[in-house]
Structure formats: structure tokens, C-alpha cells
Design a protein around this motif. Sequence first.
Motif, PDB file in Angstrom:
ATOM      1  N   ILE A 142       0.861  -1.179   0.000  1.00  0.00           N
ATOM      2  CA  ILE A 142       0.000   0.000   0.000  1.00  0.00           C
ATOM      3  C   ILE A 142       0.900   1.234   0.000  1.00  0.00           C
ATOM      4  N   THR A 143       0.702   2.101  -0.976  1.00  0.00           N
ATOM      5  CA  THR A 143       1.480   3.337  -1.059  1.00  0.00           C
ATOM      6  C   THR A 143       0.665   4.484  -0.465  1.00  0.00           C
ATOM      7  N   ALA A 144       1.307   5.239   0.418  1.00  0.00           N
ATOM      8  CA  ALA A 144       0.672   6.404   1.034  1.00  0.00           C
ATOM      9  C   ALA A 144       1.169   7.659   0.325  1.00  0.00           C
ATOM     10  N   LEU A 145       0.315   8.223  -0.520  1.00  0.00           N
ATOM     11  CA  LEU A 145       0.643   9.420  -1.296  1.00  0.00           C
ATOM     12  C   LEU A 145       0.153  10.629  -0.511  1.00  0.00           C
ATOM     13  N   GLY A 146       1.101  11.444  -0.032  1.00  0.00           N
ATOM     14  CA  GLY A 146       0.686  12.559   0.808  1.00  0.00           C
ATOM     15  C   GLY A 146       1.728  13.643   0.923  1.00  0.00           C
ATOM     16  N   ASP A 147       1.567  14.462   1.959  1.00  0.00           N
ATOM     17  CA  ASP A 147       2.476  15.592   2.196  1.00  0.00           C
ATOM     18  C   ASP A 147       3.247  15.356   3.491  1.00  0.00           C
ATOM     19  N   SER A 148       3.548  16.431   4.220  1.00  0.00           N
ATOM     20  CA  SER A 148       4.371  16.292   5.421  1.00  0.00           C
ATOM     21  C   SER A 148       3.697  15.463   6.506  1.00  0.00           C
ATOM     22  N   LEU A 149       2.363  15.448   6.545  1.00  0.00           N
ATOM     23  CA  LEU A 149       1.653  14.639   7.535  1.00  0.00           C
ATOM     24  C   LEU A 149       1.894  13.156   7.285  1.00  0.00           C
ATOM     25  N   THR A 150       2.070  12.783   6.041  1.00  0.00           N
ATOM     26  CA  THR A 150       2.392  11.402   5.676  1.00  0.00           C
ATOM     27  C   THR A 150       3.885  11.143   5.798  1.00  0.00           C
ATOM     28  N   GLN A 151       4.681  12.114   5.356  1.00  0.00           N
ATOM     29  CA  GLN A 151       6.136  11.954   5.317  1.00  0.00           C
ATOM     30  C   GLN A 151       6.748  11.801   6.716  1.00  0.00           C
ATOM     31  N   GLY A 152       6.140  12.424   7.716  1.00  0.00           N
ATOM     32  CA  GLY A 152       6.665  12.328   9.080  1.00  0.00           C
ATOM     33  C   GLY A 152       7.490  13.531   9.487  1.00  0.00           C
ATOM     34  N   TYR A 153       7.097  14.701   9.022  1.00  0.00           N
ATOM     35  CA  TYR A 153       7.831  15.938   9.289  1.00  0.00           C
ATOM     36  C   TYR A 153       8.070  16.141  10.788  1.00  0.00           C
ATOM     37  N   GLY A 154       9.336  16.444  11.139  1.00  0.00           N
ATOM     38  CA  GLY A 154       9.689  16.785  12.507  1.00  0.00           C
ATOM     39  C   GLY A 154       9.786  15.619  13.471  1.00  0.00           C
ATOM     40  N   LEU A 155       9.682  14.400  12.975  1.00  0.00           N
ATOM     41  CA  LEU A 155       9.670  13.229  13.839  1.00  0.00           C
ATOM     42  C   LEU A 155      10.887  12.347  13.602  1.00  0.00           C
ATOM     43  N   GLU A 156      11.256  11.610  14.626  1.00  0.00           N
ATOM     44  CA  GLU A 156      12.359  10.668  14.503  1.00  0.00           C
ATOM     45  C   GLU A 156      11.910   9.453  13.695  1.00  0.00           C
ATOM     46  N   GLN A 157      12.898   8.695  13.186  1.00  0.00           N
ATOM     47  CA  GLN A 157      12.590   7.490  12.439  1.00  0.00           C
ATOM     48  C   GLN A 157      11.757   6.546  13.302  1.00  0.00           C
ATOM     49  N   GLY A 158      10.696   6.050  12.747  1.00  0.00           N
ATOM     50  CA  GLY A 158       9.826   5.141  13.483  1.00  0.00           C
ATOM     51  C   GLY A 158       8.655   5.822  14.161  1.00  0.00           C
ATOM     52  N   GLU A 159       8.649   7.168  14.198  1.00  0.00           N
ATOM     53  CA  GLU A 159       7.590   7.898  14.893  1.00  0.00           C
ATOM     54  C   GLU A 159       6.499   8.427  13.957  1.00  0.00           C
ATOM     55  N   GLY A 160       6.778   8.426  12.653  1.00  0.00           N
ATOM     56  CA  GLY A 160       5.852   9.026  11.700  1.00  0.00           C
ATOM     57  C   GLY A 160       4.639   8.151  11.402  1.00  0.00           C
ATOM     58  N   LEU A 161       3.783   8.667  10.561  1.00  0.00           N
ATOM     59  CA  LEU A 161       2.538   7.986  10.227  1.00  0.00           C
ATOM     60  C   LEU A 161       2.778   6.612   9.611  1.00  0.00           C
ATOM     61  N   VAL A 162       3.653   6.547   8.616  1.00  0.00           N
ATOM     62  CA  VAL A 162       3.852   5.281   7.913  1.00  0.00           C
ATOM     63  C   VAL A 162       4.433   4.198   8.824  1.00  0.00           C
ATOM     64  N   PRO A 163       5.522   4.458   9.564  1.00  0.00           N
ATOM     65  CA  PRO A 163       6.034   3.391  10.427  1.00  0.00           C
ATOM     66  C   PRO A 163       5.070   3.003  11.557  1.00  0.00           C
ATOM     67  N   GLN A 164       4.345   3.977  12.097  1.00  0.00           N
ATOM     68  CA  GLN A 164       3.388   3.620  13.151  1.00  0.00           C
ATOM     69  C   GLN A 164       2.211   2.819  12.584  1.00  0.00           C
ATOM     70  N   LEU A 165       1.761   3.183  11.380  1.00  0.00           N
ATOM     71  CA  LEU A 165       0.693   2.417  10.747  1.00  0.00           C
ATOM     72  C   LEU A 165       1.183   1.016  10.392  1.00  0.00           C
ATOM     73  N   GLN A 166       2.423   0.917   9.922  1.00  0.00           N
ATOM     74  CA  GLN A 166       2.997  -0.394   9.619  1.00  0.00           C
ATOM     75  C   GLN A 166       3.006  -1.278  10.863  1.00  0.00           C
ATOM     76  N   ALA A 167       3.441  -0.709  11.989  1.00  0.00           N
ATOM     77  CA  ALA A 167       3.480  -1.475  13.237  1.00  0.00           C
ATOM     78  C   ALA A 167       2.077  -1.884  13.674  1.00  0.00           C
TER      79      ALA A 167
END
Length: 235
Positions: free
Chosen positions: A45-70
Motif C-alpha cells: 500500500i502506497t501512502a501518497l501525501g504531504d508532510s503529515l504522511t512523510q513524518g515531518y519533525g519526527l524521529e525514524q519510526g515515529e511518523g505515520l507510515v512506520p506507526q501504521l505499519q506497526a
Amino acid sequence: MKKVLCTFSRYGVSGWAGKLRGAVTLGLFTLTAGISVAQAETLRITALGDSLTQGYGLEQGEGLVPQLQAWLDERGHDVEIVNAGVSGDTTSGGLARLDWTLSDGPDAMIVALGGNDLLRGIDPALSRDNLDRILTRLDEEQIPALLVGLPAPGNYGPEFQQDFAAIYPELADEHGALLVPDMLAPLMARVESGAAPSSVLQGDMVHPNPAGVALVVDHLGPVVEELLTRAEGNS
């Protein structure tokens, strides 16, 4: 077809009463079974988005995609979430890079664009046209879609607010896409219940912090599971 390798030991046959007639040697051979074995494939599943999807300002693993993956991993789903979020991207930018995004062959797509259109006061008619063209392309490719929206603030006037608010539900209905009308709804609900904004938002008061992202994931997760069901139906 499943290939089974069988090894037979080498042995000989001899008789004391006569000459050695021969030896039988059986080596490796391939036995082809008459039953095909289905190979499970990981859905993408590809998440096409902006900074809210990309994980702006967050450490690796804290953004939307890695948290949704988990979140999905914990529920036993065999799926890979691909981060196609670009900070600052508008619906026009998302449309412009759609061909490149589709080149990886996603089984489904989350379309979460429009926040930067709001920040720039872009005409809702243009935002709507861009999202419509993205969803039309996904329809043509038979790729199930989840459309994720945001509410328009009132500072551009009631007409702008109403026009923008109508984009997501109307397009989801027209294209048969799944819909989450407001990605940030759980954060706003938390603040309205009395929590400090800083408990769910970063210092810019726009982007979620890790705790805020977790709320978003709990909000999106069940609908993403519906998206997976649609993708499995296409596979």
C-alpha cells in the motif's frame, strides 16, 4: 508446481552362484506434484501525501507510515506501507508525481493530500480536479483507494470552507473510494476534551507529535484494513 527432491541410496545386487548381472543406481530426481501451491505475497500500500504522511519533525519510526505499519503488523497483516509523502506537496504536486509513484506497482493507495492547498488558499476547484484525476487514474489501474481529507478553516470565508469540505466525500462517492473525512479529527477531539495542544501536536501547532500520530493511526487503521480487503480481492 511444487518440486520435491528425493534421494535414494545406492545399492547393488550380487549372487554367489553366477556373474554379477548389474547394479541399479537411483540418484536424485524431481517429482512433480499434481497440486499447485499458492504462494502468499505481501501486499503493498502506497501512502501518497504531504508532510503529515512523510513524518515531518519526527524521529525514524515515529511518523505515520512506520506507526501504521506497526499497527498492521501487530494485527497479523502481511502488508508493506510505502511512504510517498513529500513535505510541502500540494494536490498538484501529488498528481505530477503519480506516474513515478505507480511505477512500484502498489496493490492499493492512500491519498492524503490537500493540507498545503489549504495553507496556500488554493482554489478548491483546482484541488478537487487534481484529486479527481488521481482517483480516475487509480480507477483505470484497478487500484483500490482510500481518500483522507482535512477540514477547511473559516478564515478564507464560508464559501471556500463549504467548497473544500465537499471535495472528499463527493469524490469518494463518485469513485467508490474508502473515505476518512478528517485525518486530524482525533487530535482536535482530544484538545476539545481539555488536553493541552502540546500533548498531541509539535511546537508548530500543525503537525502531530508521536502521541498525536498514534491517535491518527488508531483512527485510520480500521479503514486501512478495509482497503487491504479490497486489495486482496484484486490479487
